[in-house]
Design an enzyme around this catalytic site. Sequence first.
Site, PDB file in Angstrom:
ATOM      1  N   PHE A   1      16.517  43.537  72.889  1.00  0.00           N
ATOM      2  CA  PHE A   1      15.369  43.492  73.790  1.00  0.00           C
ATOM      3  C   PHE A   1      14.395  42.386  73.390  1.00  0.00           C
ATOM      4  CE2 PHE A   1      11.141  45.021  75.129  1.00  0.00           C
ATOM      5  CZ  PHE A   1      11.374  45.283  76.464  1.00  0.00           C
TER       6      PHE A   1
ATOM      7  N   SER B   1      20.670  46.313  68.334  1.00  0.00           N
ATOM      8  CA  SER B   1      19.505  46.990  68.897  1.00  0.00           C
ATOM      9  C   SER B   1      19.764  47.409  70.341  1.00  0.00           C
ATOM     10  CB  SER B   1      18.279  46.081  68.762  1.00  0.00           C
ATOM     11  OG  SER B   1      17.091  46.791  68.998  1.00  0.00           O
ATOM     12  N   MET B   2      18.999  46.880  71.325  1.00  0.00           N
ATOM     13  CA  MET B   2      19.271  47.242  72.709  1.00  0.00           C
ATOM     14  C   MET B   2      20.662  46.780  73.140  1.00  0.00           C
ATOM     15  SD  MET B   2      17.393  46.166  76.262  1.00  0.00           S
ATOM     16  CE  MET B   2      18.242  44.591  76.288  1.00  0.00           C
TER      17      MET B   2
ATOM     18  N   ASP C   1      14.083  48.903  58.185  1.00  0.00           N
ATOM     19  CA  ASP C   1      14.008  48.430  59.567  1.00  0.00           C
ATOM     20  C   ASP C   1      12.615  48.743  60.088  1.00  0.00           C
ATOM     21  OD1 ASP C   1      14.197  48.167  62.384  1.00  0.00           O
ATOM     22  OD2 ASP C   1      16.311  48.735  62.384  1.00  0.00           O
TER      23      ASP C   1
ATOM     24  N   HIS D   1      15.569  44.466  60.700  1.00  0.00           N
ATOM     25  CA  HIS D   1      16.174  44.883  61.965  1.00  0.00           C
ATOM     26  C   HIS D   1      17.199  43.881  62.513  1.00  0.00           C
ATOM     27  CE1 HIS D   1      16.542  47.035  65.704  1.00  0.00           C
ATOM     28  NE2 HIS D   1      16.202  45.967  66.386  1.00  0.00           N
TER      29      HIS D   1
END
Length: 249
Positions: free
Chosen positions: A25, A93-94, A194, A224
């Site tokens: 994202f 992530s996303m 993270d 992250h």
Amino acid sequence: MAILPGAEPFNHDGSDAAVLLCHGFTSTAKSMRPWGEYLAERGFTVRVPLLPGHGTTWQEMNQTRWEDWYACVDKEFRELHQTCERVVVGGLSMGGTLALKLAQEHGPRISGLILVNPAVKSEDPRIRLLPVLQHLVPSLGAIGNDVKKEGVTEQAYTRNPLKALNSQLVAWHTVVRDLPEVTQPVLLLRSTQDHVLPASSSALVLSRISSRDVTEILLEDSYHVATIDNDAPRIFDESAKFIERITQT
């Protein structure tokens, strides 16, 4: 609108074993490109798309929704599936959210999943305000470029577009609900430190998927955006071994 230099998609045609890599994202393909290049050098066919609304401005991203981002990776997967015998999907992530959604929708046509700090949950109490807040302000400060390695950036936006962010939460609800439909082999790599997502996000994925072939690897020296951080070489190596194993059976 012009794409930021360095944010461009990456494509490579190789063997009939293909890998689709999905970025996160507000990020860009830059966060996945070194990984994609490594896999390309190993002979795999690789696609690293730039998701709609990304790599330009956060204002443009605020005009997009999770359905737009999913449609992009879905199109890439369908094209790969037509020409390659096996397709593995990876996501950061996303991007992990989108990879899980692809696995839920396409079932055994996807050979395996590689998830790096997948996003399906947040413990930030402000998240509960998003359905209202998105109509009051267009953006808030973002936690982007969460990288431990000095001098490295993923080109993430410095603002979080709230309408787009709220749409991501809608996607989380759908993906979490359908996690038991995920049966593919899974390699999950999680950073122990993270600043964007809690460890419970990855734990939720592992606790609800139906996959029997599951490997979790902890990344001790990355934040992250681990795909461009200190543990990137390990991600690349472990993912290549995983892809080779599941595509040669």
